[in-house]
Design an enzyme around this catalytic site. Structure first.
Site, mmCIF file in Angstrom:
data_model
loop_
_atom_site.group_PDB
_atom_site.id
_atom_site.type_symbol
_atom_site.label_atom_id
_atom_site.label_comp_id
_atom_site.label_asym_id
_atom_site.label_seq_id
_atom_site.Cartn_x
_atom_site.Cartn_y
_atom_site.Cartn_z
ATOM 1 N N GLU A 209 -23.348 28.822 -6.031
ATOM 2 C CA GLU A 209 -23.628 29.704 -6.991
ATOM 3 C C GLU A 209 -23.822 31.152 -6.934
ATOM 4 O OE1 GLU A 209 -26.859 27.629 -9.083
ATOM 5 O OE2 GLU A 209 -25.478 25.873 -9.871
ATOM 6 N N GLU A 311 -20.544 20.206 -7.645
ATOM 7 C CA GLU A 311 -21.876 19.840 -8.040
ATOM 8 C C GLU A 311 -22.051 19.384 -9.554
ATOM 9 O OE1 GLU A 311 -25.241 22.413 -6.567
ATOM 10 O OE2 GLU A 311 -26.323 22.001 -8.608
#
Length: 488
Positions: A209, A311
């Site tokens: 991220e 994810e």
């Protein structure tokens, strides 16, 4: 001219039927149940397979080894620990084939830690993975022992050590340019340290991220240009120099809505693209939208490279204990239910967890994604533990105080894909006349075809499965997921 004898022989020949094995998980209670008797109602739909037209090759399906999951396994009895490991990795279980883990700590760690805690240690002389040895490494090794076919393992950092960053903090900030080489060395040393423990890495994502996570837990920010520079000029050359050039490097590793901007930079030219082996994405932009156009765009930018969903989880949600039906009901929320900007809240309605998994995996498969990786494999009844108290749901929930294990419907949902679509399978073309059914299909390396059908409607569906000139009439329960194995 056909003789009367030949006509009689032709009459006696049985009509060719498709040989199938049908496995179903349903709201009504089936859990990877073998279905051998089907509805006698007339079929009103058809799913036709065209195995001559193929698309992407699948890398695998799986989940993540986190310190939280590994710690919980160590709190259970040896029997329940083995039960969970086997359920995920053994031939009798879900046969996970593509796995992720975290480098340094993440939100699903018990505390914040780094393998390089000594400030200014540019040569990483004090590098150590001791933090991983009590829990994480034993879990990975037990999984390796349980898996007959093995699995690919990639690692993702949430952040560099604070001393390497512009804000000297675990959360946010950027990697200082003077530490680009040190951070590249960190990846190489991690590979060596894990190899010394008997664990081989398949690859990395560059940063979990890179847009950050709202300054909540471990993070480090990159722009597309900054990440590309780090990979092109530092990480790629370092791994190559150290004889680790075969390790895969996946860029980006965040939500799909930002994908176009990133792949435009990553694959802008040969120099930028050289060390990127693919692109990683997460699903948190929406509880239901697949972002098909963005996925197709990313694939078309680099059709010979990986596109892996790395994810996913039902997040910002305490799991419900031993109530299967909750996972089929429209009651779960996600982070965006509370936190999304007003103009994006429509992307985050209350949603059914099983639907979210089934729809997303099928949607990803049908839009050129070649691997799909869940987040935590095991959490407790609170949805942790983790140091940030960021509660989430996992396919397996445990109560270590009572030594109890609960396999939620999400476990069975994942197994429909991971157990039956094997690494090296190719997605194949199909046509479905029932728009309510969500369908995908693949041919495994052994030549057998696999069709996955999700019926989100509240009525039974009956359809003809057709391969060439032979068919089989199949029924699927209301609110159910089926894997149909076709034997050639």
């Amino acid at each position: 001219m056909i003789s009367s004898c030949e006509e009689k022989q032709k009459e006696k020949q049985p009509e060719a039927k498709l040989e199938v094995e049908v496995i179903e998980t349903s709201r009504s209670g089936n859990k990877l149940a073998k279905i051998e008797k089907f509805s006698k109602a007339d079929s009103v739909a058809k799913i036709s397979l065209n195995p001559d037209k193929t698309f992407q090759t699948f890398t695998g399906f799986g989940g993540a080894f986190t310190e939280s999951s590994a710690y919980l396994l160590n709190q259970l009895s040896p029997e329940n620990r083995k039960k969970i490991i086997d359920a995920y990795f053994a031939d009798s279980g879900a046969k996970y084939s593509l796995m992720r883990t975290h480098m340094n700590s993440c939100d699903f760690s018990l505390s914040q830690y780094s393998y390089a805690p000594v400030e200014g240690d540019k040569d990483l002389e004090h590098f150590s993975i001791e933090e991983d040895k009590p829990d994480l490494i034993p879990m990975i090794k037990d999984a390796m022992a349980a898996s007959n076919e093995g699995f690919k393992l990639f690692a993702s950092p949430w952040t560099a050590p604070p001393w390497m960053k512009t804000n000297n903090d675990w959360v946010g900030g950027k990697l200082k340019p003077e530490y680009y080489d040190t951070w590249a060395l960190f990846f190489s040393k991690y590979v060596d340290a894990y190899k010394a423990e008997g664990i081989d890495l398949w690859g990395f994502t560059v940063e979990n991220e890179p847009h950050g996570n709202g300054n909540n837990w471990e993070s480090m920010h990159y722009t597309p240009e900054e990440m590309t520079e780090f990979v092109r000029d530092h990480l790629g050359p370092k791994l190559e120099e150290d004889g680790k050039g075969d390790l895969k490097i996946l860029g980006y590793d965040q939500n799909r809505a930002g994908l176009k901007e990133w792949v435009d930079v990553m694959y802008k030219n040969e120099a930028n693209a050289k060390y990127f082996d693919g692109t990683a994405v997460h699903w948190y932009e929406s509880t239901y939208k697949i972002f098909a156009e963005d996925l197709q765009y990313a694939h078309n930018k680099a059709p010979d490279k990986y596109l892996i969903e790395t994810e996913a989880c039902v997040d910002a949600q305490v799991p419900v204990w031993q109530e299967d039906d909750w996972y089929w009901r429209k009651e779960a929320t996600d982070w965006g239910w509370d936190w999304a900007p007003e103009d994006q809240k429509y992307l985050h309605p209350k949603y059914r967890p099983v639907y979210r998994y089934a729809r997303d995996i099928i949607g990803c498969m049908n839009n050129m994604v070649d691997g799909w990786v869940d987040w935590n494999m095991v959490l407790n009844r609170q949805g942790g533990p983790n140091w940030f108290e960021n509660w989430c749901v996992a396919p397996v929930i445990v109560d270590p105080d009572q030594d109890e294990v609960y396999f939620t419907p999400l476990y069975y949902t994942m197994a429909h894909f991971s157990k039956y679509i094997r690494p090296g399978a190719k997605r194949i073309d199909f046509e479905s006349t029932d728009k309510d059914l969500q369908v995908t299909a693949a041919t495994n390396p052994d030549g057998n075809h696999v069709v996955i059908v999700f019926n989100p409607s509240e009525e039974e569906k009956v359809f003809d499965m057709q391969l060439g000139k032979i068919t089989k009439t199949i029924s699927i329960s209301p609110q159910a997921l089926q894997t149909i194995n076709i034997v050639n």
